[in-house]
Design an enzyme around this catalytic site. Structure first.
Site, PDB file in Angstrom:
ATOM      1  N   LYS A 129       5.031  -0.715   6.501  1.00 39.00           N
ATOM      2  CA  LYS A 129       3.870  -0.767   7.412  1.00 39.00           C
ATOM      3  C   LYS A 129       4.029  -1.906   8.420  1.00 39.00           C
ATOM      4  O   LYS A 129       3.632  -1.777   9.579  1.00 39.00           O
ATOM      5  CB  LYS A 129       2.571  -0.932   6.614  1.00 39.00           C
ATOM      6  CG  LYS A 129       2.248   0.246   5.720  1.00 39.00           C
ATOM      7  CD  LYS A 129       1.430   1.303   6.445  1.00 39.00           C
ATOM      8  CE  LYS A 129       1.507   2.692   5.863  1.00 39.00           C
ATOM      9  NZ  LYS A 129       1.088   2.829   4.493  1.00 39.00           N
ATOM     10  N   LYS A 211      10.131  11.458   3.940  1.00 32.11           N
ATOM     11  CA  LYS A 211       9.213  12.403   3.284  1.00 32.11           C
ATOM     12  C   LYS A 211       8.201  12.940   4.290  1.00 32.11           C
ATOM     13  O   LYS A 211       7.979  12.322   5.339  1.00 32.11           O
ATOM     14  CB  LYS A 211       8.475  11.683   2.153  1.00 32.11           C
ATOM     15  CG  LYS A 211       7.786  10.414   2.627  1.00 32.11           C
ATOM     16  CD  LYS A 211       6.834   9.815   1.627  1.00 32.11           C
ATOM     17  CE  LYS A 211       6.057   8.676   2.287  1.00 32.11           C
ATOM     18  NZ  LYS A 211       4.838   8.283   1.670  1.00 32.11           N
ATOM     19  N   LYS A 214       1.350  12.130   6.691  1.00 31.93           N
ATOM     20  CA  LYS A 214       0.223  12.534   7.538  1.00 31.93           C
ATOM     21  C   LYS A 214       0.436  12.147   8.984  1.00 31.93           C
ATOM     22  O   LYS A 214      -0.030  12.819   9.883  1.00 31.93           O
ATOM     23  CB  LYS A 214      -1.059  11.869   7.046  1.00 31.93           C
ATOM     24  CG  LYS A 214      -1.495  12.333   5.671  1.00 31.93           C
ATOM     25  CD  LYS A 214      -2.990  12.166   5.530  1.00 31.93           C
ATOM     26  CE  LYS A 214      -3.417  12.194   4.079  1.00 31.93           C
ATOM     27  NZ  LYS A 214      -3.213  10.889   3.434  1.00 31.93           N
TER      28      LYS A 214
END
Ligand code: AMP
Length: 348
Positions: A129, A211, A214
């Site tokens: 992040k 992966k 969203k």
């Protein structure tokens, strides 16, 4: 003042630990996708039959990366509707919104005193992040695994149905549980990631890197709200090559990913046929992707249609949230009584 060792106390009512409690959550930061389904929701649906389940929409978690809340309500409604469309039954499980259970925040505060900066900084998701949003490295992001631990142990859950990406967070939750129990007395069982004795799932993205998720690369992720044409388009664009030139060759990652997706939604016969074609160097990836697209559409389109109907019924979703919060708060308040007693925070 030197720190004094606290003597281990027996907490009345804490033992034996409750059995068969399940807890998990999904952030309302975008449309749900195949990874959410096969990593988490599929197990929610199986577990709600025989376990005491608490499932939540993790709206507080989403604030760590999405400080603009203008899309939060629609995100929460969508996650509720899509989970129910997949088969989550709010009558069987407590299905609630994280911010409706304020006990979560109290427990998070206490656990923060047992979490150390160094270990939090080493968390893989935190480092990811920081790379993605260097302008917003806030303390909530750093302590994300602490909040997640609070969510889980608030119901004294032992089982956590999650995808492979959450393995490290679960290990951290166990560390906090052990530190708490050691310091204040046994209140919490150790939570384990759960997938019915099978490996935890990671649904790969269609571009061969990482992966499905969203928010990253929408064309490489299959969403439960994608229409049929878009599903076809995304799958036809998935990375392939000219095919193997020797029999029984090892599959490159991006080809293995396509087989993995087929394993999730196609029949065993179909999978076997394409596996044999691959091993005998006769595979035609165009045909394989067309077949996969049709099987994927058969899987996704009923969920998409059902979710749209549920999403249109705001009164129903409001009732789901209220009933879920009531059930979750009942469990949470019992745990917090034990926690405050154990910590010596009860003065009268
Ligand atoms: P998130 O979307 O990060 O809030 O994650 C919600 C749940 O979906 C967690 O249990 C994750 O482990 C799971 N999940 C998210 N992406 C994937 C993926 N690509 N493969 C498997 N599980 C996933």
């Amino acid at each position: 003042m030197p720190e004094q060792e606290q003597t281990q106390r027996v907490i009345p009512g804490a033992k034996p630990f409750p059995e068969n409690i399940v807890m998990s959550g999904i952030r309302p930061t975008g449309f749900l996708h195949l990874g959410n389904y096969f990593g988490a929701i599929r197990n929610y649906i199986r577990m709600q039959e025989n376990f005491t389940c608490y499932f939540m929409v993790a709206d507080l978690h989403s604030l760590t990366t999405h400080p603009d809340t203008s899309a939060l309500k629609s995100g929460v409604m969508r996650v509720l509707a899509e989970n129910i469309a997949c088969g989550l039954d709010p009558e069987k499980a407590a299905f609630y919104c994280q911010s409706h259970v304020p006990e979560t925040s109290e427990l998070y505060l206490y656990l923060n005193m047992l979490a150390y900066k160094g270990e939090l900084e080493k968390t893989v998701t935190f480092k990811d992040k920081v790379r993605q949003h260097p302008e917003n490295v806030n303390a909530g992001l750093l302590t994300y695994p602490v909040l997640q631990a609070a969510d889980i142990i608030l119901h004294r859950a032992s089982y956590v149905p999650v995808g492979k990406d959450q393995e490290q967070h679960l290990e951290m939750a166990r560390n906090y549980v052990n530190r708490f129990n050691h310091r204040y007395g046994d209140v919490f069982p150790e939570p384990q990631a759960f997938n019915f004795n099978e490996e935890l799932v990671k649904v790969p993205s269609l571009d061969g890197t990482g992966k499905m998720s969203k928010s990253e690369n929408n064309m490489a992720t299959l969403y439960l709200a994608d229409d049929d044409d878009l599903i076809r388009k995304k799958l036809m664009k998935a990375k392939t090559d000219n095919g193997p030139t020797t029999e029984f060759a090892e599959k490159p990652d991006y080809i293995e990913n396509i087989f993995q997706l087929m394993k999730l939604v196609s029949s065993e016969d179909v999978l076997k046929k394409f596996d044999e074609d691959y091993n005998s160097c006769r595979i035609r990836y165009g045909d394989m992707k067309k077949q996969l697209a049709e099987d994927m559409i058969r899987f996704i389109s009923p969920i998409r249609q059902k979710a749209a109907d549920i999403l249109a019924d705001e009164t129903y979703l409001k009732n789901v949230m209220m009933t879920g919060a009531e059930k979750a708060r009942e469990s949470a308040s019992k745990t917090m009584e034990l926690v405050r007693t154990a910590m010596g925070l009860k003065y009268f």
